[in-house]
Design a protein around this motif. Structure first.
Motif, mmCIF file in Angstrom:
data_model
loop_
_atom_site.group_PDB
_atom_site.id
_atom_site.type_symbol
_atom_site.label_atom_id
_atom_site.label_comp_id
_atom_site.label_asym_id
_atom_site.label_seq_id
_atom_site.Cartn_x
_atom_site.Cartn_y
_atom_site.Cartn_z
ATOM 1 N N GLU A 7 68.610 23.322 4.262
ATOM 2 C CA GLU A 7 67.293 23.358 3.618
ATOM 3 C C GLU A 7 67.605 22.451 1.941
ATOM 4 O O GLU A 7 66.090 21.876 1.973
ATOM 5 N N GLN A 8 67.623 23.121 1.143
ATOM 6 C CA GLN A 8 67.959 22.993 0.117
ATOM 7 C C GLN A 8 68.385 20.817 0.006
ATOM 8 O O GLN A 8 68.274 20.838 -1.660
ATOM 9 N N ALA A 9 68.547 20.728 0.471
ATOM 10 C CA ALA A 9 69.521 19.269 0.858
ATOM 11 C C ALA A 9 68.427 19.142 1.758
ATOM 12 O O ALA A 9 68.704 17.384 1.862
ATOM 13 N N ASP A 10 67.965 19.146 2.180
ATOM 14 C CA ASP A 10 67.052 18.814 3.188
ATOM 15 C C ASP A 10 66.963 17.645 4.271
ATOM 16 O O ASP A 10 67.323 16.782 4.908
ATOM 17 N N ILE A 11 68.942 18.587 4.534
ATOM 18 C CA ILE A 11 69.156 17.884 5.767
ATOM 19 C C ILE A 11 69.110 19.201 7.108
ATOM 20 O O ILE A 11 69.180 20.177 6.644
ATOM 21 N N SER A 12 69.171 18.233 8.534
ATOM 22 C CA SER A 12 69.692 19.290 9.300
ATOM 23 C C SER A 12 70.327 19.318 9.959
ATOM 24 O O SER A 12 71.710 17.701 10.269
ATOM 25 N N PRO A 13 72.272 19.172 10.046
ATOM 26 C CA PRO A 13 73.474 19.858 10.507
ATOM 27 C C PRO A 13 73.295 19.264 11.999
ATOM 28 O O PRO A 13 72.176 20.152 13.267
ATOM 29 N N ASP A 14 74.555 18.760 13.227
ATOM 30 C CA ASP A 14 74.517 18.348 14.074
ATOM 31 C C ASP A 14 74.857 20.239 14.709
ATOM 32 O O ASP A 14 74.502 20.200 15.986
ATOM 33 N N PHE A 15 75.388 20.794 14.039
ATOM 34 C CA PHE A 15 75.921 22.422 14.919
ATOM 35 C C PHE A 15 75.613 23.307 13.600
ATOM 36 O O PHE A 15 75.780 23.184 12.683
ATOM 37 N N LEU A 16 74.655 24.417 13.958
ATOM 38 C CA LEU A 16 74.366 25.427 12.837
ATOM 39 C C LEU A 16 74.956 26.862 13.492
ATOM 40 O O LEU A 16 74.202 27.285 14.318
ATOM 41 N N CYS A 17 76.132 27.477 12.321
ATOM 42 C CA CYS A 17 76.269 28.486 12.700
ATOM 43 C C CYS A 17 75.787 29.455 12.168
ATOM 44 O O CYS A 17 75.558 29.755 10.698
ATOM 45 N N LEU A 18 75.348 30.710 12.538
ATOM 46 C CA LEU A 18 74.743 31.983 12.169
ATOM 47 C C LEU A 18 75.156 33.258 12.976
ATOM 48 O O LEU A 18 75.637 33.301 13.703
ATOM 49 N N SER A 19 75.381 34.251 11.954
ATOM 50 C CA SER A 19 75.673 35.252 12.452
ATOM 51 C C SER A 19 75.785 36.520 10.723
ATOM 52 O O SER A 19 73.728 36.494 10.654
ATOM 53 N N LYS A 20 76.749 37.193 10.816
ATOM 54 C CA LYS A 20 76.268 38.828 9.684
ATOM 55 C C LYS A 20 74.517 38.734 10.066
ATOM 56 O O LYS A 20 74.094 39.939 10.832
ATOM 57 N N GLY A 21 73.853 38.244 8.650
ATOM 58 C CA GLY A 21 72.674 38.805 8.511
ATOM 59 C C GLY A 21 70.868 38.987 9.408
ATOM 60 O O GLY A 21 70.263 38.964 9.453
ATOM 61 N N LEU A 22 72.212 38.263 10.733
ATOM 62 C CA LEU A 22 71.320 37.230 12.015
ATOM 63 C C LEU A 22 70.671 38.796 12.601
ATOM 64 O O LEU A 22 69.464 39.079 12.866
ATOM 65 N N THR A 23 71.817 39.932 12.348
ATOM 66 C CA THR A 23 71.106 41.149 12.816
ATOM 67 C C THR A 23 70.817 41.842 12.051
ATOM 68 O O THR A 23 70.310 42.996 12.189
ATOM 69 N N GLY A 24 70.101 41.739 10.890
ATOM 70 C CA GLY A 24 70.161 42.281 9.278
ATOM 71 C C GLY A 24 70.595 43.490 9.194
ATOM 72 O O GLY A 24 70.725 44.197 8.492
ATOM 73 N N GLY A 25 72.432 43.255 9.748
ATOM 74 C CA GLY A 25 73.203 44.093 9.611
ATOM 75 C C GLY A 25 73.754 45.506 10.507
ATOM 76 O O GLY A 25 74.243 46.140 10.050
ATOM 77 N N TYR A 26 73.376 44.827 11.701
ATOM 78 C CA TYR A 26 73.184 46.064 12.734
ATOM 79 C C TYR A 26 73.675 45.952 13.864
ATOM 80 O O TYR A 26 74.604 46.730 13.917
ATOM 81 N N LEU A 27 74.379 44.531 14.226
ATOM 82 C CA LEU A 27 74.970 45.083 15.740
ATOM 83 C C LEU A 27 75.929 43.505 15.912
ATOM 84 O O LEU A 27 75.577 42.587 14.678
ATOM 85 N N PRO A 28 76.687 43.001 15.863
ATOM 86 C CA PRO A 28 77.577 41.664 16.194
ATOM 87 C C PRO A 28 77.177 41.438 17.072
ATOM 88 O O PRO A 28 76.884 40.995 18.415
ATOM 89 N N LEU A 29 76.424 39.595 16.187
ATOM 90 C CA LEU A 29 76.034 38.736 16.860
ATOM 91 C C LEU A 29 75.618 37.454 16.755
ATOM 92 O O LEU A 29 75.855 37.431 15.129
ATOM 93 N N SER A 30 76.472 36.380 16.949
ATOM 94 C CA SER A 30 76.721 35.113 16.482
ATOM 95 C C SER A 30 75.971 34.144 17.338
ATOM 96 O O SER A 30 75.187 34.357 18.466
ATOM 97 N N VAL A 31 74.926 32.834 16.839
ATOM 98 C CA VAL A 31 75.119 32.240 17.142
ATOM 99 C C VAL A 31 75.038 30.403 16.687
ATOM 100 O O VAL A 31 75.489 30.366 15.621
#
Ligand code: PMP
Length: 449
Positions: free
Chosen positions: A270-294
């Motif tokens: 967002e700080q560059a005001d861009i959208s990637p073609d693929f965005l990988c998320l994990s870690k904080g996604l579950t607040g540190g509770y359970l393994p999950l990525s998207v």
């Protein structure tokens, strides 16, 4: 039970990650009995402030009442069902939410269960998109120097941590590596933006030369975390987005570490005001509770796989725990906490407190730089400040800071010579002061001889 009782049992059966196990002949392991908020507590009642969010995953503290309650309700309803041929409320709600809060154009969610797996998914999806589109020549990836994207073989191949490359090189696919825009290396007097812009020339050249055979460029937006919390300016991402479009190459943003408010905005892109073609998320996604990525991607990418079964265009990637209901519910509860507490505004205040608590650190003769992007603050210890000469890794200076921290109730886990703070968002200003004080003393000890 005493700490040593559990450690003794552990050492006879457990093999720990990111650890030379022999170190534990002299370096005590810390068995944690319970945790609450920013505090971890061992079996003898000693407490440790979790200044690195347990490898950057924890956002709203340990044993968070809201996430606990959501998990308890979910576990009474449905703990898990396979996601092929089946679905459930939590994964649908979470996907709707992620599509709504991520940069525009990211409309489809594909799940996996850790950051490395998300990177594997993004690499395969990009390659497979081009293949489904009849572009069989696109088989390679461009990566940045000093990058880290995880430790499975595909993720390792697109990372550039020398130790891993040296060790596992024969197993890794070849990539094109471009020098990092890491602003630590800028010239005296040069701004970070000017340096990042200047370093983009290398990327431009690599794209001009290799675009025909390149599927995607993969980057860690704004902060190369595992590579020593090295930071660069958003202008680099702007240039990269435009160039990827020009050269018909995908952009993969690995926000596994920097997503979910770490850098000051919900997502670093967002700080560059861009959208990637693929965005990988994990870690904080579950607040540190359970393994999950998207991995989020565009409708256009999705459509390149959407066809009659016989075309054999379907994406080929599955994990048993894909879209686990408990993990999705923890993620939803985490996102609710962002809304309830106006976390991004609160983080700006906390980031200010982190800056204030370390003001003056950069004057130290063995500190080359204190840098910060939002809720990530890093202190670079150097042997020789005028030449920006690092301490040799063999001296393990960071480990001295780690040991000093533990002896004083703070979990700091430096990356080589880089001491950093990446605390949960529920940290309080006086805890930040404690953290800074202990880090300061630890650094003094670490550079003493
Ligand atoms: N990408 C980045 C940017 C990371 O920082 C990490 C983990 N530190 C990963 C991917 C890998 O995530 P995981 O450890 O969950 O496999």
């Amino acid at each position: 039970m005493k700490n040593t009782d559990l450690v003794k049992r552990d050492l006879s059966v457990v093999w720990h990650p990111c650890t030379q196990m022999k170190d534990h002949e002299w370096l005590p392991m810390i068995p944690i009995r319970r945790a609450a908020g920013v505090w971890l507590e061992d079996f003898e009642g000693n407490r440790y402030l979790d200044a690195i969010s347990s490898w950057w995953v924890n956002l709203f503290g340990h044993a968070n009442a809201h996430i606990n309650a959501a998990l308890s309700t979910q576990s009474g309803m449905l703990e898990h069902v396979m996601l092929a041929g089946f679905t459930h409320e939590a994964v649908v709600e979470l996907s709707e939410k992620l599509v709504a809060i991520t940069p525009s154009g990211l409309d489809r969610c594909f799940y996996a269960d850790n950051g490395s797996a998300a990177v594997e998914v993004a690499l395969k999806m990009s390659f497979h998109y081009w293949r489904n589109s009849g572009e069989h020549g696109k088989t390679k990836f461009i990566t940045l120097g000093n990058s880290y994207h995880g430790e499975t073989l595909g993720a390792l191949a697109v990372g550039n941590v020398q130790l891993y490359k040296d060790t596992y090189g024969p197993l890794l696919m070849e990539t094109f590596s471009v020098p990092s825009p890491d602003c630590f290396n800028r010239e005296p007097g040069e701004s970070c933006a000017a340096y990042s812009e200047r370093m983009f020339e290398h990327m431009e050249r690599a794209l001009a030369q290799h675009a025909e055979e390149v599927c995607a460029v993969i980057v860690e937006p704004l902060v190369q975390c595992a590579g020593g919390m090295r930071m660069y300016d958003p202008v680099y991402l702007q240039r990269l987005r435009a160039a990827c479009d020009r050269y018909r190459v995908h952009l993969i943003a690995d926000e596994v570490a920097v997503g979910f408010g770490r850098t000051g905005s919900m997502f670093a892109c967002e700080q560059a005001d861009i959208s990637p073609d693929f965005l990988c998320l994990s870690k904080g996604l579950t607040g540190g509770y359970l393994p999950l990525s998207v991995v989020l991607t565009s409708e256009a990418v999705y459509q390149a796989f959407y066809d009659d079964y016989g075309s054999l265009k379907a994406f080929l990637h599955s994990h048993s725990y894909t879209g686990n209901a408990l993990a999705c519910r923890a993620a939803l509860a985490t996102l609710e906490l962002f809304e309830r507490h106006d976390t991004l505004a609160a983080n700006r205040r906390l980031a200010g407190a982190m800056a204030a608590a370390t003001a003056g650190f950069a004057e130290h003769e063995h500190i080359a730089e204190v840098r910060q992007t939002g809720m990530i603050l890093a202190i670079e210890m150097v042997k020789d400040k005028s030449q920006r000469l690092s301490y040799p890794w063999q001296e393990r200076r960071g480990l001295r800071v780690y040991e000093h921290g533990l002896a004083n109730g703070v979990l700091l886990r430096p990356l080589g010579n880089v001491v950093y703070f990446m605390p949960p968002y529920v940290i309080e200003p006086e805890q930040i002061s404690l953290l800074a004080e202990v880090a300061w003393q630890g650094i003094h000890k670490a550079v003493a001889d």
